[in-house]
Design a protein around this motif. Sequence first.
Motif, short mmCIF file in Angstrom:
data_model
loop_
_atom_site.label_atom_id
_atom_site.label_comp_id
_atom_site.label_asym_id
_atom_site.label_seq_id
_atom_site.Cartn_x
_atom_site.Cartn_y
_atom_site.Cartn_z
N SER A 196 0.84 -1.20 0.13
CA SER A 196 0.07 -0.13 -0.07
C SER A 196 0.92 1.12 0.14
O SER A 196 0.53 2.23 -0.69
CB SER A 196 -0.96 -0.10 1.29
OG SER A 196 -2.01 -0.70 1.01
N TYR A 197 1.92 1.03 0.79
CA TYR A 197 2.92 2.26 0.63
C TYR A 197 3.46 2.52 -0.60
O TYR A 197 3.69 3.82 -1.19
CB TYR A 197 3.93 2.28 1.84
CG TYR A 197 5.12 2.92 1.63
CD1 TYR A 197 5.00 4.35 1.79
CD2 TYR A 197 6.59 2.36 1.45
CE1 TYR A 197 6.24 5.06 1.66
CE2 TYR A 197 7.71 3.02 1.34
CZ TYR A 197 7.44 4.47 1.21
OH TYR A 197 8.77 5.18 1.29
N PHE A 198 3.81 1.34 -1.28
CA PHE A 198 4.45 1.45 -2.62
C PHE A 198 3.30 2.08 -3.62
O PHE A 198 3.70 3.11 -4.55
CB PHE A 198 4.67 -0.07 -3.24
CG PHE A 198 5.77 -0.39 -2.56
CD1 PHE A 198 6.86 0.04 -1.70
CD2 PHE A 198 6.11 -1.81 -2.80
CE1 PHE A 198 7.92 -0.56 -1.01
CE2 PHE A 198 7.09 -2.75 -1.98
CZ PHE A 198 7.79 -1.94 -0.95
N GLU A 199 2.05 1.64 -3.45
CA GLU A 199 0.95 2.25 -4.24
C GLU A 199 0.70 3.66 -4.11
O GLU A 199 0.66 4.49 -4.99
CB GLU A 199 -0.34 1.53 -3.76
CG GLU A 199 -1.70 2.05 -4.80
CD GLU A 199 -2.94 1.39 -4.58
OE1 GLU A 199 -3.85 1.97 -4.79
OE2 GLU A 199 -2.68 0.10 -4.18
N TRP A 200 0.93 4.23 -2.74
CA TRP A 200 0.80 5.72 -2.50
C TRP A 200 1.72 6.34 -3.13
O TRP A 200 1.58 7.48 -3.52
CB TRP A 200 0.82 5.67 -1.02
CG TRP A 200 0.78 7.00 -0.43
CD1 TRP A 200 -0.42 7.94 -0.34
CD2 TRP A 200 1.72 7.80 0.37
NE1 TRP A 200 0.04 9.15 0.48
CE2 TRP A 200 1.18 8.99 0.90
CE3 TRP A 200 3.20 7.38 0.85
CZ2 TRP A 200 2.04 9.85 1.76
CZ3 TRP A 200 3.79 8.28 1.80
CH2 TRP A 200 3.31 9.51 1.85
N VAL A 201 3.03 5.90 -2.98
CA VAL A 201 4.20 6.70 -3.68
C VAL A 201 3.90 6.69 -5.25
O VAL A 201 4.20 7.61 -5.63
CB VAL A 201 5.66 5.77 -3.10
CG1 VAL A 201 6.66 6.17 -3.96
CG2 VAL A 201 5.91 5.96 -1.63
N GLN A 202 3.65 5.41 -5.63
CA GLN A 202 3.49 5.41 -7.03
C GLN A 202 2.40 6.54 -7.47
O GLN A 202 2.56 7.38 -8.59
CB GLN A 202 3.20 4.00 -7.49
CG GLN A 202 4.16 3.12 -7.59
CD GLN A 202 3.58 1.76 -7.93
OE1 GLN A 202 3.77 1.38 -8.91
NE2 GLN A 202 3.36 1.01 -6.58
N ASP A 203 0.98 6.46 -6.83
CA ASP A 203 0.08 7.59 -7.11
C ASP A 203 0.87 9.10 -7.11
O ASP A 203 0.33 9.94 -7.87
CB ASP A 203 -1.03 7.53 -6.20
CG ASP A 203 -1.85 5.90 -6.42
OD1 ASP A 203 -1.69 5.81 -7.54
OD2 ASP A 203 -2.64 5.45 -5.68
N ILE A 204 1.44 9.42 -6.01
CA ILE A 204 1.91 10.53 -5.80
C ILE A 204 3.04 11.11 -6.80
O ILE A 204 2.92 12.09 -7.43
CB ILE A 204 2.47 10.73 -4.53
CG1 ILE A 204 1.61 10.71 -3.31
CG2 ILE A 204 3.40 12.27 -4.15
CD1 ILE A 204 2.06 10.58 -1.93
#
Length: 428
Positions: free
Chosen positions: A361-369
């Motif tokens: 989820s952290y990876f997803e958040w970073v990718q979205d930002i």
Amino acid sequence: MNNLSHIPSYLSAEHLGPWETFLVQIDRVEPHLNPELRPLTPILTRPMRALIVNVPIRLDNGEMAHFEGYRVHHNLARGPGKGGIRYHPDVTLSEVMALSAWMTVKNAVVNVPFGGAKGGVRVDPRQLSLAELERLTRRYTSEIHILLGQDKDIPAPDINTNEQTMAWMMDTYSMNEGRTAMGVVTGKPISLGGSLGRKDATGRGVFVATVEAARRIGMNIADAKVAVQGFGNVGEAAARLFSDAGAKVVALQDSSGAIANPAGLDVRAVKAWRQQHGTLVGALGTEVITTDSFWSMDADILIVAAMENQITATNAGLIRARLICEGANGPTTPEADLILQERGITVIPDVLANAGGVTVSYFEWVQDISAFFWTEDEINARLDRIMREAFAAVWEAAKTKGITMRTAAFVLGCERVLLAHKVRGLYP
């Protein structure tokens, strides 16, 4: 647990539920904390904020129904709140508080820059149509909107919620904000900024942590017999990965019943059967067993990936496995923990074992930002590295201090949170 100062005034001392389990865990870890940080421990025994909301929706028949929802921020010292949303008829404030607190510790154990949060709605989603679930989700999102934001609080799926739920939440938040805000939730569909590898992430983390533990106690995964409680996203993914690694998955249990085959189950065939029939029972090449028989199954490894309070003082003495990995949150009661410790059974605690989900989820958040997305191989490699490093740190702390892995994980996680508080200071 008898320290009444740890009990929020809005909870009855007789009905603490899962929150009491968390408080007992904090009491047990406190003597092992850095003496300079120990005076700050009371910060962990109180949630930062708890929001209770009414969630009224119009049913398909035109009637109005009301559901109670919660969103709790336990601690945000290390970053925005992070934690899932569950839909379940047994959701309570105590449960959501405890889950948010475990998220605080979990995020710190794997050292991702999030604080602990959790949410839920007391509802049986099986009783609602898809259109009613959408209205429930959108209304709940609107009610807790004041807490949400990609730099404030980022929900994710949990029990009975999924990527569609997250898509509705993301869209509702975006409409209220007047802009598309993909980073406000994780666990979304790939088409809306979701991350590759997210669906299997928690189960993969369970598998990696178990492999690391097995190696250290001299157990060969390829020869191991594995029993798995819970066959949702976490349990199914873990069972599939163990089977692919050569282990024998000898028993599975979920709310529909328990099945076994000492020669090993075909995990993919069982999944297909359950998708078609809605139950584990009856899958080809399996026999139905009782709940007690499941717990006492001849297995080397037990994966608990269902709900809280599954291993209790009643059944802890039945377990024959040498290694237990907690894919669920809070599946072992404090009383059962002591029994397992006395019996020499290694327990990989939830705040370490099931951290694969929040890591991706952290990876997803970073990718979205950043609007820059990674391949699934890159994601799995990063997840494996973080899980192995976190496991090694917890294992070393347990051995050095002569404490259980649960206590060691809490020491590492709590000290990171308390150090953040110490450095930040008190405002105003």
